[in-house]
Scaffold this motif. Structure first.
Motif, PDB file in Angstrom:
ATOM      1  N   PHE A 159     -41.356  49.021  -0.411  1.00 38.43           N
ATOM      2  CA  PHE A 159     -40.993  49.617  -1.691  1.00 38.43           C
ATOM      3  C   PHE A 159     -41.945  49.140  -2.771  1.00 38.43           C
ATOM      4  O   PHE A 159     -42.452  48.034  -2.711  1.00 38.43           O
ATOM      5  CB  PHE A 159     -39.547  49.258  -2.065  1.00 38.43           C
ATOM      6  N   GLU A 160     -42.148  49.961  -3.768  1.00 38.97           N
ATOM      7  CA  GLU A 160     -43.016  49.616  -4.881  1.00 38.97           C
ATOM      8  C   GLU A 160     -42.513  48.352  -5.579  1.00 38.97           C
ATOM      9  O   GLU A 160     -41.321  48.139  -5.715  1.00 38.97           O
ATOM     10  CB  GLU A 160     -43.025  50.776  -5.881  1.00 38.97           C
ATOM     11  N   GLY A 161     -43.421  47.525  -5.985  1.00 38.64           N
ATOM     12  CA  GLY A 161     -43.051  46.302  -6.672  1.00 38.64           C
ATOM     13  C   GLY A 161     -42.785  45.142  -5.725  1.00 38.64           C
ATOM     14  O   GLY A 161     -42.402  44.063  -6.152  1.00 38.64           O
ATOM     15  N   GLY A 162     -42.975  45.355  -4.423  1.00 34.33           N
ATOM     16  CA  GLY A 162     -42.800  44.275  -3.462  1.00 34.33           C
ATOM     17  C   GLY A 162     -41.366  43.900  -3.153  1.00 34.33           C
ATOM     18  O   GLY A 162     -41.103  42.840  -2.615  1.00 34.33           O
ATOM     19  N   GLN A 163     -40.430  44.756  -3.507  1.00 40.90           N
ATOM     20  CA  GLN A 163     -39.025  44.468  -3.228  1.00 40.90           C
ATOM     21  C   GLN A 163     -38.796  44.431  -1.716  1.00 40.90           C
ATOM     22  O   GLN A 163     -39.319  45.257  -0.990  1.00 40.90           O
ATOM     23  CB  GLN A 163     -38.125  45.538  -3.852  1.00 40.90           C
ATOM     24  N   LEU A 164     -38.005  43.465  -1.295  1.00 39.09           N
ATOM     25  CA  LEU A 164     -37.668  43.378   0.121  1.00 39.09           C
ATOM     26  C   LEU A 164     -36.787  44.563   0.470  1.00 39.09           C
ATOM     27  O   LEU A 164     -36.168  45.130  -0.412  1.00 39.09           O
ATOM     28  CB  LEU A 164     -36.955  42.052   0.388  1.00 39.09           C
ATOM     29  N   PRO A 165     -36.714  45.043   1.658  1.00 42.71           N
ATOM     30  CA  PRO A 165     -36.445  44.307   2.874  1.00 42.71           C
ATOM     31  C   PRO A 165     -37.635  44.007   3.767  1.00 42.71           C
ATOM     32  O   PRO A 165     -37.457  43.446   4.828  1.00 42.71           O
ATOM     33  CB  PRO A 165     -35.468  45.214   3.600  1.00 42.71           C
ATOM     34  N   GLY A 166     -38.844  44.415   3.426  1.00 46.00           N
ATOM     35  CA  GLY A 166     -39.940  44.076   4.317  1.00 46.00           C
ATOM     36  C   GLY A 166     -41.220  44.809   3.989  1.00 46.00           C
ATOM     37  O   GLY A 166     -41.431  45.267   2.867  1.00 46.00           O
ATOM     38  N   TRP A 167     -42.059  44.919   5.009  1.00 52.06           N
ATOM     39  CA  TRP A 167     -43.394  45.480   4.868  1.00 52.06           C
ATOM     40  C   TRP A 167     -43.667  46.427   6.026  1.00 52.06           C
ATOM     41  O   TRP A 167     -43.151  46.249   7.122  1.00 52.06           O
ATOM     42  CB  TRP A 167     -44.434  44.366   4.892  1.00 52.06           C
ATOM     43  N   THR A 168     -44.513  47.408   5.784  1.00 42.54           N
ATOM     44  CA  THR A 168     -45.023  48.235   6.868  1.00 42.54           C
ATOM     45  C   THR A 168     -46.401  47.701   7.233  1.00 42.54           C
ATOM     46  O   THR A 168     -47.117  47.159   6.389  1.00 42.54           O
ATOM     47  CB  THR A 168     -45.131  49.713   6.459  1.00 42.54           C
ATOM     48  N   PHE A 169     -46.776  47.820   8.484  1.00 40.70           N
ATOM     49  CA  PHE A 169     -48.062  47.313   8.941  1.00 40.70           C
ATOM     50  C   PHE A 169     -48.662  48.267   9.966  1.00 40.70           C
ATOM     51  O   PHE A 169     -47.961  49.091  10.551  1.00 40.70           O
ATOM     52  CB  PHE A 169     -47.908  45.909   9.556  1.00 40.70           C
ATOM     53  N   SER A 170     -49.960  48.112  10.166  1.00 46.31           N
ATOM     54  CA  SER A 170     -50.645  48.833  11.235  1.00 46.31           C
ATOM     55  C   SER A 170     -51.852  48.005  11.666  1.00 46.31           C
ATOM     56  O   SER A 170     -52.350  47.168  10.916  1.00 46.31           O
ATOM     57  CB  SER A 170     -51.072  50.227  10.783  1.00 46.31           C
ATOM     58  N   PHE A 171     -52.306  48.255  12.877  1.00 44.70           N
ATOM     59  CA  PHE A 171     -53.446  47.536  13.430  1.00 44.70           C
ATOM     60  C   PHE A 171     -53.927  48.247  14.688  1.00 44.70           C
ATOM     61  O   PHE A 171     -53.246  49.133  15.210  1.00 44.70           O
ATOM     62  CB  PHE A 171     -53.079  46.082  13.752  1.00 44.70           C
ATOM     63  N   HIS A 172     -55.095  47.845  15.164  1.00 44.85           N
ATOM     64  CA  HIS A 172     -55.619  48.324  16.439  1.00 44.85           C
ATOM     65  C   HIS A 172     -55.576  47.158  17.427  1.00 44.85           C
ATOM     66  O   HIS A 172     -55.922  46.028  17.073  1.00 44.85           O
ATOM     67  CB  HIS A 172     -57.053  48.826  16.286  1.00 44.85           C
ATOM     68  N   TYR A 173     -55.165  47.479  18.638  1.00 46.50           N
ATOM     69  CA  TYR A 173     -55.084  46.477  19.699  1.00 46.50           C
ATOM     70  C   TYR A 173     -55.447  47.161  21.005  1.00 46.50           C
ATOM     71  O   TYR A 173     -54.835  48.181  21.366  1.00 46.50           O
ATOM     72  CB  TYR A 173     -53.678  45.886  19.762  1.00 46.50           C
ATOM     73  N   LYS A 174     -56.433  46.635  21.679  1.00 44.02           N
ATOM     74  CA  LYS A 174     -56.921  47.210  22.931  1.00 44.02           C
ATOM     75  C   LYS A 174     -57.223  48.701  22.772  1.00 44.02           C
ATOM     76  O   LYS A 174     -56.777  49.540  23.552  1.00 44.02           O
ATOM     77  CB  LYS A 174     -55.925  46.969  24.063  1.00 44.02           C
ATOM     78  N   ASN A 175     -57.971  49.008  21.727  1.00 45.76           N
ATOM     79  CA  ASN A 175     -58.446  50.364  21.432  1.00 45.76           C
ATOM     80  C   ASN A 175     -57.348  51.383  21.167  1.00 45.76           C
ATOM     81  O   ASN A 175     -57.542  52.577  21.378  1.00 45.76           O
ATOM     82  CB  ASN A 175     -59.353  50.869  22.560  1.00 45.76           C
ATOM     83  N   LYS A 176     -56.199  50.942  20.695  1.00 40.82           N
ATOM     84  CA  LYS A 176     -55.109  51.849  20.370  1.00 40.82           C
ATOM     85  C   LYS A 176     -54.460  51.394  19.058  1.00 40.82           C
ATOM     86  O   LYS A 176     -54.344  50.200  18.807  1.00 40.82           O
ATOM     87  CB  LYS A 176     -54.077  51.864  21.492  1.00 40.82           C
ATOM     88  N   ARG A 177     -54.026  52.353  18.251  1.00 40.30           N
ATOM     89  CA  ARG A 177     -53.404  52.037  16.954  1.00 40.30           C
ATOM     90  C   ARG A 177     -51.900  51.883  17.129  1.00 40.30           C
ATOM     91  O   ARG A 177     -51.249  52.690  17.796  1.00 40.30           O
ATOM     92  CB  ARG A 177     -53.697  53.159  15.955  1.00 40.30           C
ATOM     93  N   TYR A 178     -51.353  50.849  16.487  1.00 41.02           N
ATOM     94  CA  TYR A 178     -49.915  50.587  16.481  1.00 41.02           C
ATOM     95  C   TYR A 178     -49.457  50.384  15.046  1.00 41.02           C
ATOM     96  O   TYR A 178     -50.232  49.954  14.195  1.00 41.02           O
ATOM     97  CB  TYR A 178     -49.585  49.332  17.296  1.00 41.02           C
ATOM     98  N   SER A 179     -48.193  50.674  14.798  1.00 43.58           N
ATOM     99  CA  SER A 179     -47.638  50.454  13.464  1.00 43.58           C
ATOM    100  C   SER A 179     -46.155  50.159  13.584  1.00 43.58           C
ATOM    101  O   SER A 179     -45.537  50.383  14.624  1.00 43.58           O
ATOM    102  CB  SER A 179     -47.875  51.668  12.573  1.00 43.58           C
ATOM    103  N   GLY A 180     -45.601  49.647  12.474  1.00 44.59           N
ATOM    104  CA  GLY A 180     -44.182  49.339  12.470  1.00 44.59           C
ATOM    105  C   GLY A 180     -43.755  48.720  11.158  1.00 44.59           C
ATOM    106  O   GLY A 180     -44.493  48.719  10.178  1.00 44.59           O
ATOM    107  N   ASP A 181     -42.551  48.205  11.170  1.00 41.78           N
ATOM    108  CA  ASP A 181     -41.968  47.543  10.012  1.00 41.78           C
ATOM    109  C   ASP A 181     -41.738  46.073  10.338  1.00 41.78           C
ATOM    110  O   ASP A 181     -41.246  45.744  11.419  1.00 41.78           O
ATOM    111  CB  ASP A 181     -40.623  48.165   9.633  1.00 41.78           C
ATOM    112  N   TYR A 182     -42.092  45.224   9.398  1.00 41.68           N
ATOM    113  CA  TYR A 182     -41.852  43.785   9.510  1.00 41.68           C
ATOM    114  C   TYR A 182     -40.745  43.458   8.523  1.00 41.68           C
ATOM    115  O   TYR A 182     -40.925  43.596   7.317  1.00 41.68           O
ATOM    116  CB  TYR A 182     -43.128  43.010   9.175  1.00 41.68           C
ATOM    117  N   ARG A 183     -39.595  43.067   9.027  1.00 44.40           N
ATOM    118  CA  ARG A 183     -38.433  42.795   8.177  1.00 44.40           C
ATOM    119  C   ARG A 183     -38.471  41.372   7.645  1.00 44.40           C
ATOM    120  O   ARG A 183     -39.140  40.499   8.194  1.00 44.40           O
ATOM    121  CB  ARG A 183     -37.131  43.018   8.967  1.00 44.40           C
ATOM    122  N   GLN A 184     -37.707  41.123   6.577  1.00 38.47           N
ATOM    123  CA  GLN A 184     -37.713  39.806   5.939  1.00 38.47           C
ATOM    124  C   GLN A 184     -37.237  38.697   6.865  1.00 38.47           C
ATOM    125  O   GLN A 184     -37.588  37.540   6.668  1.00 38.47           O
ATOM    126  CB  GLN A 184     -36.881  39.821   4.671  1.00 38.47           C
TER     127      GLN A 184
END
Length: 67
Positions: free
Chosen positions: A11-36
């Protein structure tokens, strides 16, 4: 090793409950939510070696967000 790791607050302003993330691992893209509470909810496929990947994500989030 995770490559091109990015994260942003859910959410805007950095309010919790968490963060979304993405990355590449072994030539494939993954994403998800990291909760508090440190839990990870994958958006789509789960990466191979999930436990190892979760450890790397926790380390990156600790370094970038909590310090």
């Amino acid at each position: 090793m995770l490559q091109h790791f990015t994260y942003k607050p859910m959410f805007e302003g950095g309010q919790l409950p968490g963060w979304t993330f993405s990355f590449h691992y072994k030539n494939k893209r993954y994403s998800g939510d990291y909760r508090q509470d440190g839990s990870i909810i994958w958006a789509g496929e789960t990466p191979p070696d999930e436990d190892q990947v979760k450890k790397m994500i926790h380390e990156l989030m600790t370094f970038h967000v909590y310090e």
